[in-house]
Design a protein around this motif. Structure first.
Motif, short mmCIF file in Angstrom:
data_model
loop_
_atom_site.label_atom_id
_atom_site.label_comp_id
_atom_site.label_asym_id
_atom_site.label_seq_id
_atom_site.Cartn_x
_atom_site.Cartn_y
_atom_site.Cartn_z
N PHE A 10 34.44 37.01 48.38
CA PHE A 10 33.98 36.02 47.41
C PHE A 10 32.57 36.37 47.03
N MET A 11 32.24 36.22 45.75
CA MET A 11 30.86 36.36 45.35
C MET A 11 30.14 35.13 45.87
N PRO A 12 29.02 35.31 46.59
CA PRO A 12 28.37 34.17 47.21
C PRO A 12 28.02 33.10 46.18
N HIS A 13 28.33 31.88 46.51
CA HIS A 13 28.00 30.70 45.72
C HIS A 13 28.60 30.72 44.33
N GLN A 14 29.68 31.43 44.16
CA GLN A 14 30.30 31.47 42.84
C GLN A 14 31.80 31.27 42.98
N VAL A 15 32.47 31.17 41.83
CA VAL A 15 33.92 31.00 41.88
C VAL A 15 34.64 32.33 41.65
N GLU A 16 33.87 33.41 41.71
CA GLU A 16 34.50 34.71 41.54
C GLU A 16 34.80 35.33 42.89
N LEU A 17 35.80 36.18 42.89
CA LEU A 17 36.02 36.99 44.08
C LEU A 17 36.45 38.38 43.67
N VAL A 18 36.14 39.33 44.55
CA VAL A 18 36.41 40.73 44.27
C VAL A 18 37.46 41.20 45.26
N THR A 19 38.44 41.94 44.77
CA THR A 19 39.43 42.52 45.68
C THR A 19 39.37 44.03 45.55
N LEU A 20 39.57 44.68 46.66
CA LEU A 20 39.67 46.13 46.68
C LEU A 20 41.10 46.47 47.07
N LEU A 21 41.74 47.30 46.28
CA LEU A 21 43.11 47.71 46.59
C LEU A 21 43.09 49.11 47.19
N ASP A 22 44.22 49.47 47.79
CA ASP A 22 44.21 50.79 48.42
C ASP A 22 44.38 51.91 47.42
N ASP A 23 44.49 51.60 46.15
CA ASP A 23 44.42 52.67 45.15
C ASP A 23 42.98 52.82 44.64
N ASN A 24 42.03 52.22 45.38
CA ASN A 24 40.60 52.34 45.11
C ASN A 24 40.15 51.58 43.88
N SER A 25 40.99 50.68 43.37
CA SER A 25 40.54 49.89 42.22
C SER A 25 39.94 48.58 42.72
N LEU A 26 38.96 48.11 41.97
CA LEU A 26 38.31 46.83 42.27
C LEU A 26 38.70 45.84 41.20
N HIS A 27 38.91 44.62 41.60
CA HIS A 27 39.34 43.60 40.65
C HIS A 27 38.49 42.37 40.81
N MET A 28 38.13 41.79 39.68
CA MET A 28 37.35 40.57 39.69
C MET A 28 38.24 39.41 39.28
N TRP A 29 38.28 38.41 40.14
CA TRP A 29 39.09 37.22 39.84
C TRP A 29 38.17 36.03 39.73
N THR A 30 38.59 35.07 38.95
CA THR A 30 37.80 33.85 38.86
C THR A 30 38.72 32.64 38.80
N LEU A 31 38.16 31.51 39.16
CA LEU A 31 38.88 30.24 39.04
C LEU A 31 38.34 29.56 37.81
N ARG A 32 39.13 29.54 36.78
CA ARG A 32 38.66 29.01 35.52
C ARG A 32 39.32 27.67 35.26
N GLY A 33 38.53 26.73 34.85
CA GLY A 33 39.08 25.43 34.52
C GLY A 33 39.83 25.49 33.21
N HIS A 34 40.97 24.86 33.19
CA HIS A 34 41.78 24.86 31.98
C HIS A 34 42.59 23.58 31.99
N LYS A 35 42.36 22.75 30.99
CA LYS A 35 43.05 21.46 30.89
C LYS A 35 42.89 20.65 32.17
N GLY A 36 41.70 20.69 32.71
CA GLY A 36 41.42 19.84 33.86
C GLY A 36 41.87 20.39 35.18
N ILE A 37 42.54 21.53 35.19
CA ILE A 37 42.88 22.13 36.47
C ILE A 37 42.38 23.57 36.47
#
Lengths: 404, 1004
Positions: free
Chosen positions: B81-108
């Motif tokens: 998790f990015m500290p104090h944020q709603v983002e998180l980073v994942t590392l896959l075993d194919d060496n790719s990095l991915h940025m995920w976020t929790l985005r509000g949409h229609k109240g959820i």
């Protein structure tokens, strides 16, 4: 020959003398009648020689067949089936003799044993059909012979591409297995983009003595294109298997034969009716004209075709002959459901025969190969699909069938 | 007439269908299969689990769940998790990095992937240079530090994944700074770990595989300090006060290093220890040390066990003062973290969360004895393999409470502390009803789950094994730690895949929610009747053996024997207690079970036949043998078949071995022979591999195997003999396409206890297509399925229409058929297999409510085919309504595990440990609705920090500035110069604060 059919159907009342079997044998247009001892008749060899003697056909290789009680034409080629033939003769044993040399013309792909049977079977056809309408000299009306059962047919020739063949296998109540296997394979399709390889389903094996083999209409490596009118493209082997099993009582497969030399040409004087041995065998004398003639007849008489399809439909829905036992018959506890199936089969057969009788031999699709049947079913393809999808309309028919 | 109407209103029907049916896969219950990475955000209080199949799942408070799937089919190796944020980073075993976020949409909130990145090295560099081995999400929330196999550390700006080349820390920079005396400048190997200084964000420590650790200043771009460990490095931990670094090593040792000022070059290894020493130990793969307000710190580490004696244990050691426990898990440890108390999550450690391969275990570190906290989700469904499941909707409150109470008595050993991970808000409305999912397990347990909502909560576990004598030692202690044992093991976790006796396996479950009667049937032909009791009780179980063969001769059962019943009174704990046991003879697997609590009858079927048992009088009413006498397979039992497969395998192996042996023997003989043998073997192998898959095309016949196997049993009050008198009846369907109907005569209520129940055969239907019968349902005069027993008595269902004629719907694998009653004749049918080649695998009856009007609804059959499609078939006209692809057709176990609810939902196993929940209904949907607020308000809270000089506050403010900058970035184009300038400014401000901070800490 087919134009001058002898009255095979004529049933002379004959007193059955114990221990003696009345034999009526036919070779081409000639008949011989003689008696045979039921018990001490010896073996097949002896009988074969006897036949040759009686018909004066020494030196000609022939095949023997007889009509059994169901009307099936069965071969006599060994002691066992000879004895069976003699013992089952009631009251008359009909022997049909056909020349052996016809066969290569007719069958190219099948095993010898099956060929014999197929040949002799189809060999009878024109005669039999002719006999129903003895007055129709042109042999226009060619109906199903009453005295044997249809096991297969080629249908919808007119609407299918020449390279395809639609085969109907009739399971009826026979205990003969359908007897074939299918496998995955690669099929080549010609597309506007060029030749394309696509997965396909193929016949991988025919079981000896199975229905599929005995018809001679299906062969190893034939590609399965449709099952009961439904395209199998994109379906897995297991799906196609399940579809075939679900339709096993009345299976219609459209194949692209691996051997394309025996394709049915829908029109024209040249018949290369591969497996439709009837034509070939009947016409070892050649006789293209004799085959040309039936087609207009069938066209002029679409009603016959319709009745045959209707019959086919009822067969399709025949499965609604689910056997239902109400409580009164359940009192006797019967732990073996097997026996039900037998009785069910019997029940099913009877209306089937009845319909034949009533239609007076008008139905057409029966024959393995008659050209007229091929052409006539054309207009009923829609109907066929219909029946396959088990629509509402056919429901009504069930109702009737159900109240067996 | 009806047909006409249908045609006329076809479009209207289409619209109605849209109002009734909608397919949705809503939520996954259970524990993710093959987890591979764990992450935790203290600020969000969210737990993240990555799996080997590339899924990422987030969990917070019960009901707060998110799931994402990487497009790449690669395992997730790290989650940060990015500290104090709603983002998180994942590392896959194919060496790719991915940025995920929790985005509000229609109240959820929604979990979205917002970026992906692959590290590109200098041109021509080997791939190892950029192969990421360590990831550090910098507390600024702006930077990712990526340590690689080649030993470099790349700095990447997030969330845009922009490489900041000028800030990279190359291996050359590091090696130049190493004192010459360190190991003679040998290869440092890959970057094993990257850790940030908790009190000075500009300092990070880079740990190399060889053992060297370098404290690096990101701003000054120089090495501050070297920590020259001599063992392979496994992990590092920077203590919270920034004064020490702990390193753990592959030899099972850990070291404590003092972090001095930057000018101090000389650094001594303050303490080195091999906790389970003397003999060679396994590596300590992770070490954590956390302070407490008062008292000694907590030290936690993973592994380090003596290699020879306990090398196969999966242990986490927790040391706190004099307390030292080695928590012994039943499966491999993936990762762990510690939750800390306090508003800023900087207080005492409160809970240890351990992700092991098969479950999540949470240990309460604040309660004496460190008990386990029961997890409200992520529960391993497969603690023993699931063998069957049964769903009951709308449980009456009374039974519900009784189950909960019994469950609570069982869970006394759990911690009383609430679940510590409470991130996010569950916005889902309260479930409209109480739904129960019962799973039967291989070890003879039945687990009761609260399936009403998003969380599949365990409620109660029923153990049926207690009624039997089994080989297992009843006093098998889960906690065998003797006094003074070293290491001090303590077993934790409930995953226990070993079954004591396969005969105990549960095959069928039927619960009557009104009476509380429960029928449970198992592998060895046992049918247990149970009822709830709020108190523990000691009693004997009445046992009846029922011979299903009825004297059929000439066979020998070669399968397992009956279970031995305990004849002495047995002490049963509170909960469901057995009162009657029926044992089938031969003891074949029970394949069908039905319970009618109103009539107090239970019907059961096996591959040999079926029977009806009166559990009020403990009397068998009748038995019907359905066996085809020529069916040897069914006669002998299932084991003989398995054996023969084994045998043939063994034989073929022997043949191969023999030919190999003969090869060796005749080695001297001649080469030609060997070649010949080789060729033969090759041909044999080729044949084995290339033998084409063939399918036999054959009509089903009565001689097929297992035609007598009973597939379904059904009770109905309907018209069997005439159309004026309805009677109770029992219906049975077999594998061979046969349906049996029995008329049951029940004595009047007042004589129910003493007059016998009788039954007589009434109907038999042999379907001509002979496909297995999977379901039977009787429709009332309105064409609606008959209600469940006692449903009408409890005023929960409309009483069935008994005026118009009834129909029976028989579902076989190939088609649906409607027959009239009482005279059975076929009325309608729907063919499935003949048309599309799929076969019915599962069928259920469900009611679908319209989404538009409250009062409209229809009953239908829900069907799952062997192609994995779900269909809805209308009743009573058996017309196909909708169909959706649901399960991959290769997923045979998923298809076999499917269970439908009465409201058009369903569950199936997507892995041994997870249920996927789906819904076909527009009205009944259980899916997560949750909101996660970004933790922006954390900055003001930091004022409560104890630091008087506010050293910590400045970076926090800077962080706030950054987050505004980030939010600007999100809304503006990057090439907008104004925005860039603003970002630059805020970054600079941040840097100054870093400098200030580091200076202050240096002074301190």
């Amino acid at each position: 020959m087919s134009r001058q059919p002898p009255p095979l159907q004529q049933r002379t009342p004959i007193k059955l003398i114990d221990n003696t079997v009345e034999v009526k044998s036919k070779y081409e247009a000639e008949y011989r009648r003689f008696g045979l001892k039921r018990n001490g008749s010896g073996g097949f060899r002896e009988f074969y020689r006897l036949i040759q003697t009686i018909h004066h056909i020494h030196g000609i290789d022939v095949l023997l067949g007889y009509a059994d009680i169901h009307g099936d034409l069965l071969p006599i080629n060994n002691d066992d089936n000879f004895n069976k033939a003699v013992s089952s003769a009631n009251p008359l044993l009909r022997i049909i003799i056909s020349k052996k040399e016809d066969e290569p013309v007719v069958y190219g792909t099948n095993s010898l044993q099956r060929r014999k049977k197929g040949l002799s079977l189809t060999g009878l056809r024109p005669t039999g059909s002719g006999s129903i309408h003895p007055k129709n000299k042109s042999g226009l009306m060619i109906g199903p012979p009453k005295n044997f059962r249809q096991i297969s047919s080629i249908i919808d020739v007119d609407i299918l591409p020449e390279s395809h063949r639609r085969v109907r296998l009739h399971k009826h109540g026979s205990n003969k297995p359908l007897g074939f296997y299918i496998r995955d394979g690669v099929s080549v399709r010609v597309t506007p983009q060029g030749v394309e390889k696509v997965p396909g389903v193929f016949i991988s094996r025919l079981v000896r003595n199975g229905l599929a083999e005995s018809t001679g209409l299906l062969a190893v490596n034939d590609e399965i294109l449709e099952v009961n009118g439904i395209d199998v493209a994109g379906k897995s082997l297991d799906q196609v298997t399940d579809m075939m099993v679900a339709n096993s009582h009345n299976l219609i497969v459209t194949v692209k034969p691996a051997n394309q030399r025996n394709n049915v040409v829908p029109r024209g004087s040249k018949y290369s009716l591969g497996n439709s041995g009837s034509v070939g065998s009947a016409g070892s004398t050649g006789s293209a004209p004799s085959h040309d003639s039936p087609s207009p007849a069938s066209q002029s008489n679409p009603f016959t075709a319709s009745s045959s399809i209707a019959e086919g439909d009822s067969e399709d829905e025949e499965e609604d002959g689910d056997l239902i036992l109400e409580n009164d018959c359940l009192r006797a506890h019967n732990p073996h459901p097997v026996t039900y199936s037998n009785s069910a089969n019997l029940n099913r057969n009877s209306p089937h025969y009845g319909s034949h009788g009533s239609s007076g031999g008008k139905s057409v699709t029966q024959s393995v190969s008659m050209p007229n049947s091929i052409t006539s079913t054309l207009s009923y393809n829609g109907n066929l699909n219909h029946s396959a999808s088990g629509s509402q309309d056919s429901m009504k028919e069930d109702g009737n069938i159900l109240t067996l | 007439m009806k047909r006409f109407r249908r045609h006329a209103h076809e479009s209207q029907r289409e619209r109605l269908k849209q109002e009734l049916f909608h397919f949705n896969k809503t939520v996954e219950h259970g524990f993710p299969h093959q987890p591979s990475a764990l992450g935790y955000s203290p600020s969000l209080q969210l737990l993240a689990i990555g799996t080997r199949s590339g899924a990422i799942k987030l969990y917070g408070a019960p009901g707060v769940e998110f799931m994402g799937l990487h497009d790449e089919n690669a395992a997730v190796t790290q989650v940060h998790f990015m500290p104090h944020q709603v983002e998180l980073v994942t590392l896959l075993d194919d060496n790719s990095l991915h940025m995920w976020t929790l985005r509000g949409h229609k109240g959820i909130s929604e979990l979205l992937e917002i970026g992906r990145f692959m590290l590109t090295g200098p041109p021509g560099a080997p791939p190892s240079v950029t192969s990421v081995t360590a990831v550090l999400a910098h507390s600024s929330g702006e930077l990712l530090l990526l340590g690689t196999e080649g030993g470099h550390v790349f700095v990447v700006e997030v969330p845009g994944f922009r490489e900041l080349e000028e800030r990279n820390i190359s291996l050359d920079q590091i090696t130049n700074s190493i004192p010459d005396d360190y190991l003679g400048r040998r290869n440092l190997e890959h970057v094993e770990a990257l850790v940030e200084n908790p009190i000075n964000p500009s300092q990070v420590v880079i740990g190399y595989g060889r053992g060297l650790m370098v404290i690096w200043d990101l701003e000054k771009k120089n090495a501050v300090q070297h920590l020259p460990a001599t063992q392979q490095l496994e992990s590092m931990w920077w203590t919270e006060d920034g004064s020490h670094i702990l390193s753990s090593h592959s030899d099972g040792s850990y070291c404590r290093w003092r972090v001095g000022g930057p000018e101090e070059e000389e650094e001594e290894e303050e303490k080195s220890d091999i906790p389970y020493g003397h003999f060679p130990c396994k590596a300590i793969s992770k070490i954590v040390q956390l302070p407490t307000e008062e008292g000694p710190p907590f030290l936690l580490f993973n592994g380090g066990m003596p290699r020879a004696s306990y090398g196969d244990r999966h242990c986490i050691t927790v040391i706190h003062g004099k307390t030292h426990v080695a928590l012994d898990f039943t499966s491999r440890i993936i990762d762990f973290f510690v939750i800390r108390s306090g508003p800023q999550h900087t207080g005492d450690p409160s809970a240890l969360v351990v992700l092991v391969e098969e479950e999540v275990v949470v240990i309460d570190l604040q309660t004496e004895g460190w008990p386990v906290i029961q997890t409200p989700y992520l529960v391993p469904l497969h603690s023993s393999a699931i063998t069957c499941s049964h769903h009951v909707s709308a449980i009456p409150l009374k039974l519900w409470e009784r189950i909960i109470t019994s469950g609570e008595l069982q869970n006394a050993h759990y911690s009383k502390k609430p679940w510590p991970i409470m991130g996010g808000q569950n916005l889902a409305p309260d479930p409209p009803q109480r739904d129960l999912l019962l799973t039967g397990h291989e070890d003879g347990t039945v687990r009761f789950w609260d399936a009403s909502g998003v969380c599949l909560k365990p409620m109660y576990t029923l153990r049926t094994a207690t009624a039997f004598h089994t080989d297992a030692d009843p006093n098998d202690n889960m906690n065998p730690s003797a006094e003074g044992e070293w290491p001090p093991f303590r077993k934790v976790g409930c995953f226990d895949p070993y079954s004591d006796d396969p005969r105990l396996g549960i095959q069928k479950i039927h619960l009557c929610k009104y009476s509380g009667h429960l029928a449970v049937a198992g592998t060895a032909g046992q049918i247990l009747m149970l009822e709830p009791n709020d108190e523990a009780a000691e009693h004997t179980v009445e046992t009846k053996v029922v011979d299903l063969l009825q004297g059929q001769e000439g066979f020998r059962w070669k399968g397992h024997t009956r279970l031995n019943v305990r004849e002495d009174p047995v002490e049963f704990p509170a909960g469901f207690q057995p009162f009657t046991l029926v044992q089938c003879q031969p003891p074949a697997v029970v394949t069908a079970l039905s319970l009618h609590s109103e009539w107090k009858l239970v019907a059961f079927g096996t591959s040999h036949g079926f029977g009806l048992f009166d559990y009020q009088q403990n009397n068998n009413v009748f038995v019907r043998c359905t066996l085809n006498p020529s069916d040897q397979l069914a006669l002998e039992g299932p084991l003989s078949r398995v054996k023969s497969i084994k045998k043939s395998l063994r034989q073929s192996f022997r043949r191969i071995r023999r030919s190999r042996v003969s090869l060796r023997k005749h080695h001297a003989n001649n080469a030609a022979k060997i070649q010949e043998a080789n060729a033969r073997m090759e041909a044999e192998l080729a044949e084995m591999e290339l033998a084409p898959v063939q399918r036999k095309i054959e009509a089903r016949s009565s001689d097929d195997s297992f035609t007598g196997l009973v597939r379904t049993l059904y009770f109905a009050d309907t018209f069997l003999s005439d159309s004026t008198h309805h009677t109770p009846s029992l219906w049975a369907g077999t594998n061979g396409g046969c349906v049996f109907a029995y008329m049951i005569r029940l004595p009047a209520i007042e004589h129910r206890a003493d007059e016998p129940v009788t039954a007589q055969p009434a109907k038999e239907i042999q379907l001509m297509h002979r496909a297995p019968v999977l379901g039977i349902v009787v429709l009332d005069g309105h064409g609606a399925p008959l209600p469940e027993p006692l449903e009408v008595a409890h005023d929960l269902a409309r009483s069935p229409d008994m005026q118009a004629s009834h129909h029976v719907v028989v579902t076989s694998e190939e088609q649906f058929k409607v027959f009239t009653l009482p005279k059975v004749s076929s009325k309608m049918k729907l063919k499935l297999t003949a048309v599309d080649g799929s076969r019915v695998r599962r069928v259920g009856v469900a009611w679908f409510g319209s989404s538009r009007t409250e009062d409209y609804g229809e009953s239908g059959l829900v069907v799952l085919t062997n192609q994995g499609d779900v269909h809805v078939v209308s009743l009573p006209h058996v017309k196909m309504q909708v169909h959706y692809p649901c399960i991959r057709r290769e997923d045979v176990s998923g298809i076999a595990s499917c269970v439908f609810t009465r409201q058009g939902q369903g569950f199936y196993l997507i892995s041994p440990s997870e249920f996927e929940r789906f819904s076909l209904s527009t009205r009944f949907l259980v899916e997560p609705h949750c909101l996660v607020e970004p933790p922006f308000h954390s900055a003001p809270l930091s004022q409560h920090q104890p630091e008087p000089d506010g050293a910590h506050r400045i970076p926090q403010d800077g962080e706030e500035a950054e987050s505004t900058a980030r939010s600007i970035m999100e809304h503006a184009l990057l090439n907008d110069e104004k925005v860039l300038q603003e970002i630059q400014k805020s970054l600079e401000g941040d840097q100054t604060s870093f400098l200030e901070n580091s200076m202050k800490s240096a002074v301190a």
